[in-house]
Design a protein around this motif. Structure first.
Motif, PDB file in Angstrom:
ATOM      1  N   LYS A 177       0.834  -1.215   0.000  1.00 32.08           N
ATOM      2  CA  LYS A 177       0.000   0.000   0.000  1.00 32.08           C
ATOM      3  C   LYS A 177       0.862   1.256   0.000  1.00 32.08           C
ATOM      4  CE  LYS A 177      -4.003  -2.118   2.205  1.00 32.08           C
ATOM      5  NZ  LYS A 177      -4.691  -2.349   3.473  1.00 32.08           N
ATOM      6  N   VAL A 178       1.933   1.273   0.803  1.00 24.21           N
ATOM      7  CA  VAL A 178       2.826   2.435   0.857  1.00 24.21           C
ATOM      8  C   VAL A 178       3.531   2.620  -0.483  1.00 24.21           C
ATOM      9  CG1 VAL A 178       4.959   3.327   1.906  1.00 24.21           C
ATOM     10  CG2 VAL A 178       3.141   2.398   3.359  1.00 24.21           C
ATOM     11  N   LEU A 179       3.992   1.541  -1.073  1.00 20.09           N
ATOM     12  CA  LEU A 179       4.652   1.654  -2.375  1.00 20.09           C
ATOM     13  C   LEU A 179       3.718   2.241  -3.422  1.00 20.09           C
ATOM     14  CD1 LEU A 179       6.664  -1.694  -2.543  1.00 20.09           C
ATOM     15  CD2 LEU A 179       7.610   0.614  -2.370  1.00 20.09           C
ATOM     16  N   LYS A 180       2.464   1.791  -3.429  1.00 22.60           N
ATOM     17  CA  LYS A 180       1.512   2.248  -4.441  1.00 22.60           C
ATOM     18  C   LYS A 180       0.992   3.663  -4.170  1.00 22.60           C
ATOM     19  CE  LYS A 180      -0.528  -1.966  -6.274  1.00 22.60           C
ATOM     20  NZ  LYS A 180      -1.778  -2.739  -6.348  1.00 22.60           N
ATOM     21  N   SER A 181       0.756   4.006  -2.917  1.00 20.58           N
ATOM     22  CA  SER A 181       0.107   5.286  -2.612  1.00 20.58           C
ATOM     23  C   SER A 181       1.074   6.415  -2.264  1.00 20.58           C
ATOM     24  CB  SER A 181      -0.900   5.109  -1.474  1.00 20.58           C
ATOM     25  OG  SER A 181      -0.233   4.750  -0.282  1.00 20.58           O
ATOM     26  N   VAL A 182       2.296   6.078  -1.850  1.00 19.94           N
ATOM     27  CA  VAL A 182       3.248   7.113  -1.443  1.00 19.94           C
ATOM     28  C   VAL A 182       4.490   7.115  -2.329  1.00 19.94           C
ATOM     29  CG1 VAL A 182       4.695   7.957   0.459  1.00 19.94           C
ATOM     30  CG2 VAL A 182       2.452   6.973   0.950  1.00 19.94           C
ATOM     31  N   GLU A 183       5.176   5.980  -2.388  1.00 18.13           N
ATOM     32  CA  GLU A 183       6.457   5.909  -3.093  1.00 18.13           C
ATOM     33  C   GLU A 183       6.316   6.084  -4.605  1.00 18.13           C
ATOM     34  OE1 GLU A 183       9.491   5.704  -1.646  1.00 18.13           O
ATOM     35  OE2 GLU A 183       8.545   5.748   0.326  1.00 18.13           O
ATOM     36  N   ARG A 184       5.343   5.394  -5.204  1.00 13.56           N
ATOM     37  CA  ARG A 184       5.162   5.480  -6.658  1.00 13.56           C
ATOM     38  C   ARG A 184       4.842   6.916  -7.096  1.00 13.56           C
ATOM     39  NH1 ARG A 184       0.925   1.365  -8.996  1.00 13.56           N
ATOM     40  NH2 ARG A 184       2.619  -0.060  -9.419  1.00 13.56           N
ATOM     41  N   PRO A 185       3.848   7.596  -6.489  1.00 18.49           N
ATOM     42  CA  PRO A 185       3.580   8.985  -6.895  1.00 18.49           C
ATOM     43  C   PRO A 185       4.774   9.918  -6.663  1.00 18.49           C
ATOM     44  CG  PRO A 185       1.734   8.113  -5.635  1.00 18.49           C
ATOM     45  CD  PRO A 185       2.836   7.111  -5.542  1.00 18.49           C
ATOM     46  N   ALA A 186       5.516   9.697  -5.578  1.00 16.74           N
ATOM     47  CA  ALA A 186       6.673  10.554  -5.285  1.00 16.74           C
ATOM     48  C   ALA A 186       7.753  10.408  -6.352  1.00 16.74           C
ATOM     49  CB  ALA A 186       7.242  10.218  -3.907  1.00 16.74           C
ATOM     50  N   VAL A 187       8.007   9.195  -6.786  1.00 19.53           N
ATOM     51  CA  VAL A 187       9.046   8.990  -7.800  1.00 19.53           C
ATOM     52  C   VAL A 187       8.588   9.515  -9.162  1.00 19.53           C
ATOM     53  CG1 VAL A 187       8.564   6.640  -8.639  1.00 19.53           C
ATOM     54  CG2 VAL A 187      10.908   7.415  -8.467  1.00 19.53           C
ATOM     55  N   ILE A 188       7.307   9.448  -9.446  1.00 17.06           N
ATOM     56  CA  ILE A 188       6.785  10.015 -10.700  1.00 17.06           C
ATOM     57  C   ILE A 188       6.983  11.531 -10.701  1.00 17.06           C
ATOM     58  CG2 ILE A 188       4.662  10.457 -12.006  1.00 17.06           C
ATOM     59  CD1 ILE A 188       3.815   7.549 -11.224  1.00 17.06           C
ATOM     60  N   ARG A 189       6.724  12.176  -9.543  1.00 15.74           N
ATOM     61  CA  ARG A 189       6.965  13.622  -9.435  1.00 15.74           C
ATOM     62  C   ARG A 189       8.450  13.940  -9.594  1.00 15.74           C
ATOM     63  NH1 ARG A 189       3.149  13.007  -5.444  1.00 15.74           N
ATOM     64  NH2 ARG A 189       4.725  12.988  -3.799  1.00 15.74           N
ATOM     65  N   ALA A 190       9.315  13.116  -8.991  1.00 13.50           N
ATOM     66  CA  ALA A 190      10.764  13.338  -9.079  1.00 13.50           C
ATOM     67  C   ALA A 190      11.249  13.221 -10.524  1.00 13.50           C
ATOM     68  CB  ALA A 190      11.507  12.350  -8.183  1.00 13.50           C
ATOM     69  N   ILE A 191      10.698  12.273 -11.263  1.00 16.97           N
ATOM     70  CA  ILE A 191      11.077  12.108 -12.678  1.00 16.97           C
ATOM     71  C   ILE A 191      10.629  13.334 -13.473  1.00 16.97           C
ATOM     72  CG2 ILE A 191      10.580  10.790 -14.785  1.00 16.97           C
ATOM     73  CD1 ILE A 191      10.541   8.255 -12.969  1.00 16.97           C
TER      74      ILE A 191
END
Length: 171
Positions: free
Chosen positions: A34-48
């Motif tokens: 859940k953390v990977l999908k809801s927090v980590e994934r969106p954060a890395v998309i923003r970083a890219i």
């Protein structure tokens, strides 16, 4: 590669077997997903996206680091989804008697008199530093079916070890 009764290659069928897991282990892996999908994934998309704004991608270290992190996250998401889809959550609180999956076991090393406590858990949730012993480990395999007061001999990378089972609890 040999075929078996289910018509797939052996390694394919083996991969489709249920994975034994404690309730706590299942919950921990599900929370990580859940953390990977809801927090980590969106954060890395923003970083890219931010790194792309800095121009030339071929020499952009932030972009490459973010893409590498994205690759790790996506791989871990797929791994966790596969594990959780095959999870066989075992409620060991109803167990009693000899050592079985889910048991909390206290042992004493007969050479050093050092006491150690473990819970026997499924492979994906195992973590020796937390006292979570993989059911497939040599020690866990030697412990299965033993009772308090029994001694087990285990071949380890450091040589033969001997442990006495002090206590067994289920919860």
């Amino acid at each position: 590669m040999a075929r078996n009764g289910c018509g797939f290659l052996t390694f394919t069928c083996r991969a489709m077997e249920k994975i034994p897991m404690t309730r706590a282990g299942f919950i921990a892996l599900d929370e990580e997903l859940k953390v990977l999908k809801s927090v980590e994934r969106p954060a890395v998309i923003r970083a890219i996206a931010e790194a792309r704004e800095h121009g030339d991608l071929s020499e952009n270290a932030e972009y490459h680091a973010a893409r590498e992190k994205q690759s790790f996250i996506e791989g871990r998401v797929k791994e966790l989804e596969a594990i959780l889809s095959l999870a066989d959550v075992i409620d060991s609180s109803k167990f009693t008697g000899t050592i079985k999956f889910g048991a909390f076991v206290t042992l004493v090393d007969e050479d050093t008199d050092e006491e150690r406590s473990y819970q026997i858990v499924g492979e994906p949730e195992a973590d020796l530093e937390k006292g979570l012993l993989n059911i497939k480990s040599p020690l866990a395999r030697a412990l299965i079916g033993k009772d308090a007061g029994d001694t087990v001999e285990v071949k380890t990378p450091g040589g033969q070890r001997s442990y006495e089972v002090l206590s067994i609890k289920y919860s």
